[in-house]
Design an enzyme around this catalytic site. Structure first.
Site, mmCIF file in Angstrom:
data_model
loop_
_atom_site.group_PDB
_atom_site.id
_atom_site.type_symbol
_atom_site.label_atom_id
_atom_site.label_comp_id
_atom_site.label_asym_id
_atom_site.label_seq_id
_atom_site.Cartn_x
_atom_site.Cartn_y
_atom_site.Cartn_z
ATOM 1 N N LYS A 175 0.847 -1.191 0.000
ATOM 2 C CA LYS A 175 0.000 0.000 0.000
ATOM 3 C C LYS A 175 0.884 1.243 0.000
ATOM 4 O O LYS A 175 2.000 1.192 0.483
ATOM 5 C CB LYS A 175 -0.907 0.005 1.242
ATOM 6 C CG LYS A 175 -1.726 -1.253 1.459
ATOM 7 C CD LYS A 175 -2.867 -1.358 0.481
ATOM 8 C CE LYS A 175 -3.711 -2.601 0.774
ATOM 9 N NZ LYS A 175 -4.846 -2.747 -0.149
ATOM 10 N N HIS A 294 -6.687 -13.274 -7.646
ATOM 11 C CA HIS A 294 -7.510 -12.289 -6.940
ATOM 12 C C HIS A 294 -8.916 -12.320 -7.522
ATOM 13 O O HIS A 294 -9.095 -12.551 -8.716
ATOM 14 C CB HIS A 294 -6.910 -10.887 -7.058
ATOM 15 C CG HIS A 294 -7.478 -9.941 -6.047
ATOM 16 N ND1 HIS A 294 -8.714 -9.351 -6.215
ATOM 17 C CD2 HIS A 294 -7.009 -9.503 -4.848
ATOM 18 C CE1 HIS A 294 -8.973 -8.587 -5.167
ATOM 19 N NE2 HIS A 294 -7.962 -8.662 -4.318
ATOM 20 N N ARG A 295 -9.910 -12.074 -6.661
ATOM 21 C CA ARG A 295 -11.307 -12.203 -7.083
ATOM 22 C C ARG A 295 -11.996 -10.852 -7.288
ATOM 23 O O ARG A 295 -13.207 -10.736 -7.102
ATOM 24 C CB ARG A 295 -12.086 -13.042 -6.074
ATOM 25 C CG ARG A 295 -12.108 -12.480 -4.652
ATOM 26 C CD ARG A 295 -12.954 -13.337 -3.728
ATOM 27 N NE ARG A 295 -13.052 -12.753 -2.391
ATOM 28 C CZ ARG A 295 -13.925 -13.138 -1.467
ATOM 29 N NH1 ARG A 295 -14.784 -14.108 -1.732
ATOM 30 N NH2 ARG A 295 -13.963 -12.572 -0.283
#
Length: 475
Positions: A175, A294-295
């Site tokens: 991040k 990743h979904r």
């Protein structure tokens, strides 16, 4: 009218519109081992009988259309049609039913999730006779499962590649998700990995933007991985997101990762599409790369209780299409996930044989006939105080991924990683000693914090952080 164009009413077929249930509602049907079975949550329009609604779903997702057509006589509808073979009311809901539909195996192309979904979750979801429609579960028969490669490697092969056993794997999403330069991004990766994490991760929307092109990111991340491996003596990885606008570009990025000696790449399987995902999974198996999935976009499809599809269906589809990890919710973090329901599809991802269990939302017994398993990834709003619950809920075969829960540490990324690693090792040791993580979890973390200043600082920062909202998608 000439004799050639004259139509005699006594010849041909009986045209017109007929009720679907006359052909597609067959309560006497005995399902076959080779049938693909589906459980639909059906909400009919007022005045539409449940049998007609269930039959309409079977028809419109297989051989039926809105009217009788003469070409019906050129095939064997009994062989190819879907059949609604059972209907049951949904407890506590008015005018809502579970319709069970059986599809013959020959309706679907081998090894193609794309074709499977085009039929079963296609145009029928816009059918006017239904107020809402949701696919709750699918039973994939062994005969169809065997046409898929599945995950590139699977759980045991991944552990052997990484030489990591007896505990969950630890990860962290870098991040801020957007805006870092490639060099600063690589620095953040290095700090996390040298602090004790197994993996770091590209966020799902990090592809190749003006602030950080993919090749620059790959190079700086590779440097970070090699440096952290040399310092820690552990194998490290970073989920390099290969998702791109074309399959060709996606494979080019995966090839670059392989040439750099990276162990794992990543794909956004719903936004990227199942065809692209299966293509990448095949490449990863052939070239020794692990594949993290990743979904992103899943909640558009699965969050509403009455319409769309449940994530357990998307999880099964992913296991067929191919992926070694997939995000699965946390139960305890900021993202949606009821405990029993989450454990139901976590078992469907990892285990080889899963019994029907309606209390966990599993509508059918599923036999994966040795298709490799997928590691569930718990990610989203989790921190060190969640570690006992996550260890107890997900067990060893999982990835616990702390983004803000690592990078938000007041002393920086490496101390944040140390705090998570210490918390995990303490929970695993306590569990192995027979302690009850659910009941003694906070005490276990406090004890470990006495000899880890990094963990003590993390405990102080996140002691009041909770995400307590009512779950929308319940059984």
């Amino acid at each position: 009218m000439s004799p050639q164009t004259e139509t005699k009413t006594s010849a041909g077929f009986k045209a017109g519109v007929k009720d679907y249930r006359l052909t597609y509602y067959t309560p006497e049907y005995k399902t076959k081992d080779t049938d693909i079975l589906a459980a639909f949550r059906v909400t009919p329009q007022p005045g539409v009988p449940p049998e007609e609604a269930g039959a309409a779903v079977a028809a419109e997702s297989s051989t039926g259309t809105w009217t009788t057509v003469w070409t019906d006589g050129l095939t064997s509808l009994d062989r190819y049609k879907g059949r609604c073979y059972d209907i049951e009311p949904v407890a506590g809901e008015e005018n809502q039913f579970i319709a069970y539909v059986a599809y013959p195996l020959d309706l679907f192309e081998e090894g193609s999730v794309t074709n499977l979904f085009t039929s079963i979750v296609g145009n029928v979801f816009g059918f006017k006779a239904l107020r809402a429609l949701r696919l709750e579960d699918l039973r994939i028969p062994p005969a169809y499962t065997k046409t898929f490669q599945g995950p590139p490697h699977g759980i045991q092969v991944e552990r052997d590649k990484l030489n990591k056993y007896g505990r969950p794997l630890l990860g962290c999403t870098i991040k801020p998700k957007l805006g870092l330069s490639a060099k600063n991004y690589g620095r953040a990766v290095y700090e996390c990995l040298r602090g004790g994490l197994d993996f770091t991760k590209d966020d799902e929307n990090v592809n190749s933007q003006p602030f950080m092109r993919w090749r620059d990111r790959f190079l700086f991340v590779a440097e970070a991985i090699y440096k952290s491996q040399a310092e820690t003596g552990e194998i490290k990885g970073h989920y390099l997101n290969a998702t791109a606008g074309t399959c060709e570009e996606m494979l080019k990025r995966a090839q670059c990762a392989r040439e750099l000696g990276m162990p794992i790449v990543m794909h956004d399987y719903l936004t990227g599409g199942f065809t692209a995902n299966t293509t990448l999974a095949h490449y990863c198996r052939d070239n020794g790369l692990l594949l993290h999935i990743h979904r992103a976009m899943h909640a558009v499809l699965d969050r509403q209780k009455n319409h769309g599809m449940h994530f357990r269906v998307l999880a099964k589809a992913l296991r067929l299409s191919g992926g070694d990890h997939v995000h699965s919710g946390t139960v305890v973090g900021k993202l949606e996930g009821e405990r029993e329901v989450t454990l139901g599809f976590v078992d469907l991802l990892r285990d080889d044989y899963i019994e029907k269990d309606r209390s966990r939302g599993v509508y059918f017994t599923q036999d994966w006939v040795s298709l490799p398993g997928v590691l569930p990834v718990a990610s989203g709003g989790i921190h060190v105080w969640h570690m006992p619950a996550l260890t107890e809920i997900f067990g060893d075969d999982s990835v616990l991924q702390f983004g803000g829960g690592t990078l938000g540490h007041p002393w920086g990324n490496a101390p944040g990683a140390v705090a998570n690693r210490v918390a995990l090792e303490a929970c695993v040791q306590a569990r192995n000693e027979g302690r009850d993580l659910a009941r003694e979890g906070n005490e276990i973390i406090r004890e470990a914090a006495k000899w880890s200043p990094e963990l003590a600082a993390a405990c102080e920062v996140w002691k009041e952080i909770k995400f307590e909202f009512e779950t929308i998608d319940t059984l």
